[in-house]
Scaffold this motif. Structure first.
Motif, PDB file in Angstrom:
ATOM      1  N   GLY A 227     -97.997  67.256  20.759  1.00 46.60           N
ATOM      2  CA  GLY A 227     -98.518  66.241  19.844  1.00 46.60           C
ATOM      3  C   GLY A 227     -97.479  65.423  19.135  1.00 46.60           C
ATOM      4  N   GLY A 228     -96.190  65.619  19.457  1.00 51.11           N
ATOM      5  CA  GLY A 228     -95.137  64.831  18.838  1.00 51.11           C
ATOM      6  C   GLY A 228     -95.019  63.449  19.453  1.00 51.11           C
ATOM      7  N   GLU A 229     -94.343  62.543  18.748  1.00 48.57           N
ATOM      8  CA  GLU A 229     -94.190  61.171  19.241  1.00 48.57           C
ATOM      9  C   GLU A 229     -93.028  61.033  20.211  1.00 48.57           C
ATOM     10  OE1 GLU A 229     -93.713  56.595  17.625  1.00 48.57           O
ATOM     11  OE2 GLU A 229     -92.774  58.254  16.553  1.00 48.57           O
ATOM     12  N   GLY A 230     -91.960  61.769  19.965  1.00 49.24           N
ATOM     13  CA  GLY A 230     -90.771  61.639  20.802  1.00 49.24           C
ATOM     14  C   GLY A 230     -89.605  62.357  20.165  1.00 49.24           C
ATOM     15  N   LEU A 231     -88.389  61.965  20.575  1.00 45.81           N
ATOM     16  CA  LEU A 231     -87.172  62.617  20.116  1.00 45.81           C
ATOM     17  C   LEU A 231     -86.171  61.578  19.621  1.00 45.81           C
ATOM     18  CD1 LEU A 231     -86.766  65.020  23.176  1.00 45.81           C
ATOM     19  CD2 LEU A 231     -87.614  65.665  20.908  1.00 45.81           C
ATOM     20  N   MET A 232     -85.172  62.060  18.872  1.00 49.27           N
ATOM     21  CA  MET A 232     -84.061  61.223  18.427  1.00 49.27           C
ATOM     22  C   MET A 232     -82.751  61.892  18.840  1.00 49.27           C
ATOM     23  SD  MET A 232     -85.532  58.657  16.870  1.00 49.27           S
ATOM     24  CE  MET A 232     -84.076  57.872  16.147  1.00 49.27           C
ATOM     25  N   LEU A 233     -81.803  61.075  19.263  1.00 52.21           N
ATOM     26  CA  LEU A 233     -80.449  61.536  19.548  1.00 52.21           C
ATOM     27  C   LEU A 233     -79.497  60.881  18.562  1.00 52.21           C
ATOM     28  CD1 LEU A 233     -80.338  61.272  23.454  1.00 52.21           C
ATOM     29  CD2 LEU A 233     -80.268  63.390  22.119  1.00 52.21           C
ATOM     30  N   HIS A 234     -78.601  61.676  17.962  1.00 54.69           N
ATOM     31  CA  HIS A 234     -77.643  61.149  16.992  1.00 54.69           C
ATOM     32  C   HIS A 234     -76.256  61.650  17.368  1.00 54.69           C
ATOM     33  CE1 HIS A 234     -77.373  59.691  12.587  1.00 54.69           C
ATOM     34  NE2 HIS A 234     -76.218  59.484  13.205  1.00 54.69           N
ATOM     35  N   ARG A 235     -75.372  60.727  17.650  1.00 50.13           N
ATOM     36  CA  ARG A 235     -74.025  61.087  18.113  1.00 50.13           C
ATOM     37  C   ARG A 235     -73.284  61.871  17.036  1.00 50.13           C
ATOM     38  NH1 ARG A 235     -71.018  59.369  22.528  1.00 50.13           N
ATOM     39  NH2 ARG A 235     -68.794  59.842  22.294  1.00 50.13           N
ATOM     40  N   GLY A 236     -72.740  63.018  17.420  1.00 53.97           N
ATOM     41  CA  GLY A 236     -72.134  63.925  16.463  1.00 53.97           C
ATOM     42  C   GLY A 236     -70.909  63.387  15.762  1.00 53.97           C
ATOM     43  N   ASP A 237     -70.091  62.562  16.455  1.00 50.89           N
ATOM     44  CA  ASP A 237     -68.853  62.079  15.848  1.00 50.89           C
ATOM     45  C   ASP A 237     -69.009  60.723  15.166  1.00 50.89           C
ATOM     46  OD1 ASP A 237     -69.139  60.413  18.027  1.00 50.89           O
ATOM     47  OD2 ASP A 237     -67.214  60.919  18.958  1.00 50.89           O
TER      48      ASP A 237
ATOM     49  N   ALA B 236     -81.993  52.463  15.214  1.00 50.60           N
ATOM     50  CA  ALA B 236     -81.930  53.177  16.482  1.00 50.60           C
ATOM     51  C   ALA B 236     -82.015  52.259  17.688  1.00 50.60           C
ATOM     52  CB  ALA B 236     -83.060  54.207  16.553  1.00 50.60           C
ATOM     53  N   GLY B 237     -81.199  52.562  18.703  1.00 52.54           N
ATOM     54  CA  GLY B 237     -81.336  51.951  20.006  1.00 52.54           C
ATOM     55  C   GLY B 237     -82.287  52.795  20.848  1.00 52.54           C
ATOM     56  N   VAL B 238     -82.309  52.525  22.146  1.00 50.46           N
ATOM     57  CA  VAL B 238     -83.203  53.230  23.072  1.00 50.46           C
ATOM     58  C   VAL B 238     -82.369  54.004  24.087  1.00 50.46           C
ATOM     59  CG1 VAL B 238     -85.026  52.967  24.801  1.00 50.46           C
ATOM     60  CG2 VAL B 238     -85.007  51.498  22.776  1.00 50.46           C
TER      61      VAL B 238
ATOM     62  N   ASN C 293     -77.245  50.492  16.983  1.00 43.81           N
ATOM     63  CA  ASN C 293     -76.237  50.822  17.986  1.00 43.81           C
ATOM     64  C   ASN C 293     -76.613  52.116  18.681  1.00 43.81           C
ATOM     65  OD1 ASN C 293     -74.851  53.163  16.555  1.00 43.81           O
ATOM     66  ND2 ASN C 293     -74.678  51.566  14.994  1.00 43.81           N
ATOM     67  N   ASP C 294     -75.800  52.521  19.650  1.00 40.45           N
ATOM     68  CA  ASP C 294     -76.105  53.714  20.443  1.00 40.45           C
ATOM     69  C   ASP C 294     -75.672  55.014  19.777  1.00 40.45           C
ATOM     70  OD1 ASP C 294     -77.319  52.205  22.344  1.00 40.45           O
ATOM     71  OD2 ASP C 294     -75.753  52.405  23.875  1.00 40.45           O
ATOM     72  N   ASP C 295     -75.227  54.958  18.514  1.00 38.38           N
ATOM     73  CA  ASP C 295     -74.958  56.198  17.794  1.00 38.38           C
ATOM     74  C   ASP C 295     -76.266  56.918  17.474  1.00 38.38           C
ATOM     75  OD1 ASP C 295     -72.277  55.597  17.836  1.00 38.38           O
ATOM     76  OD2 ASP C 295     -72.217  54.845  15.776  1.00 38.38           O
ATOM     77  N   LEU C 296     -77.366  56.149  17.400  1.00 42.64           N
ATOM     78  CA  LEU C 296     -78.693  56.692  17.117  1.00 42.64           C
ATOM     79  C   LEU C 296     -79.650  56.135  18.168  1.00 42.64           C
ATOM     80  CD1 LEU C 296     -80.438  58.338  15.073  1.00 42.64           C
ATOM     81  CD2 LEU C 296     -80.887  56.164  13.903  1.00 42.64           C
ATOM     82  N   LEU C 297     -80.393  57.027  18.847  1.00 35.19           N
ATOM     83  CA  LEU C 297     -81.223  56.606  19.975  1.00 35.19           C
ATOM     84  C   LEU C 297     -82.618  57.220  19.898  1.00 35.19           C
ATOM     85  CD1 LEU C 297     -78.577  57.176  22.783  1.00 35.19           C
ATOM     86  CD2 LEU C 297     -79.341  54.943  21.931  1.00 35.19           C
ATOM     87  N   LYS C 298     -83.625  56.410  20.231  1.00 29.82           N
ATOM     88  CA  LYS C 298     -84.992  56.905  20.379  1.00 29.82           C
ATOM     89  C   LYS C 298     -85.200  57.363  21.819  1.00 29.82           C
ATOM     90  CE  LYS C 298     -86.723  52.956  18.860  1.00 29.82           C
ATOM     91  NZ  LYS C 298     -87.688  51.914  18.402  1.00 29.82           N
ATOM     92  N   VAL C 299     -85.882  58.489  21.979  1.00 24.96           N
ATOM     93  CA  VAL C 299     -86.224  58.999  23.313  1.00 24.96           C
ATOM     94  C   VAL C 299     -87.742  59.174  23.348  1.00 24.96           C
ATOM     95  CG1 VAL C 299     -85.758  60.736  25.069  1.00 24.96           C
ATOM     96  CG2 VAL C 299     -84.047  60.287  23.284  1.00 24.96           C
TER      97      VAL C 299
END
Length: 272
Positions: free
Chosen positions: A163-173, A21-23, A181-187
């Motif tokens: 109480g969660g740590e954060g979120l993840m974004l995952h590019r649909g395509d 994951a990227g940021v 890479n930026d296909d997977l991102l930590k938020v």
């Protein structure tokens, strides 16, 4: 970027090829991504026969935990619940698995590395696979869409308050690519990263006779001192040379050195 030095498991096996994951940064088109919770546990990879850490080590799990699992690889997180990271680590690191402790662990499946389709297709595929496994400790990670940066920040605020740590974004395509890479991102509300311990700096003053700071090196080869965030017990018995640690920070300098870096925890697995 991947680590600049070879990373192998304690048994010499190469680590599994996992997506890293990227940021998240404002300006990224969030409507192209799926959103899920970031589970604070241990990244784990089912290779079709064994459950392994991202560093490549086979985990000692009770036989019932993986009984009946398919040959298809699964990417996920071994998770004990929000705010229970230390419990998860203690359970997973035991060489002789404790049945009672493992009953509190969930394998949160969030991807299928061998599936050829884009992530949107893989969501349906891993939900179907988990449904067929039909075990309460194997769960499919829910995914949802988010429309804007403002909506994403509102979701993050709610997650942290719950109480969660954060979120993840995952590019649909995006296909499954085993690189960072930026296909997977930590938020997250703060930046964090991993570094390897390469030295111990003796303490001064009230820390005389014990560790004053860690000398650490990032996967990109940047070395710096990590001197805050430790308990007295951790200074008496600091993380060993070669160990991976997670630290928090606020941006980086022009030379890539993390600013205001503070120790968070030891990571028993290799960086992601």
């Amino acid at each position: 970027m991947l680590a600049a030095w070879p990373v192998r498991s304690a048994t010499g096996a190469p680590p599994p090829a996992l997506m890293l994951a990227g940021v998240y940064r404002p300006g990224i088109p969030v409507n192209a991504y799926w959103l899920s919770e970031k589970y604070d546990g241990l990244r784990a990879y089912w290779d079709g026969q064994r459950l392994r850490t991202r560093g490549g080590d086979a985990l000692a799990v009770p036989a019932w935990f993986t009984a009946g699992w398919p040959a298809e690889p699964m990417d996920g997180e071994l998770w004990a619940g929000r705010g229970r990271f230390e419990e998860a680590m203690s359970t997973v690191r035991q060489q002789t698995p404790n049945d009672e402790a493992w009953r509190r662990i969930r394998f949160m499946v969030f991807d299928l590395p061998a599936h050829p389709g884009p992530f949107t297709d893989r969501i349906a595929a891993y939900h179907g696979l988990v449904s067929r496994i039909d075990q309460p400790w194997v769960r499919a990670v829910p995914q949802e869409r988010v429309a804007s940066h403002a909506a994403l920040m509102a979701q993050l605020d709610r997650m942290v308050k719950e109480g969660g740590e954060g979120l993840m974004l995952h590019r649909g395509d995006a296909p499954y690519r085993a690189v960072r890479n930026d296909d997977l991102l930590k938020v997250k509300t703060h930046e964090d990263a991993e570094a390897r311990v390469v030295g111990h700096v003796p303490g001064l003053g009230r820390h005389a006779g014990r560790m004053g700071a860690l000398q650490v090196e990032t996967p990109e080869g940047v070395r710096f001192r990590l001197g805050t965030g430790f308990t007295d017990a951790q200074r008496e018995q600091p993380p060993a040379l070669g160990a991976w640690v997670t630290y928090r920070f606020r941006g980086v300098s022009a030379k890539g050195v993390p600013r205001f870096a503070s120790f968070l925890r030891v990571r028993p697995d290799a960086p992601r």
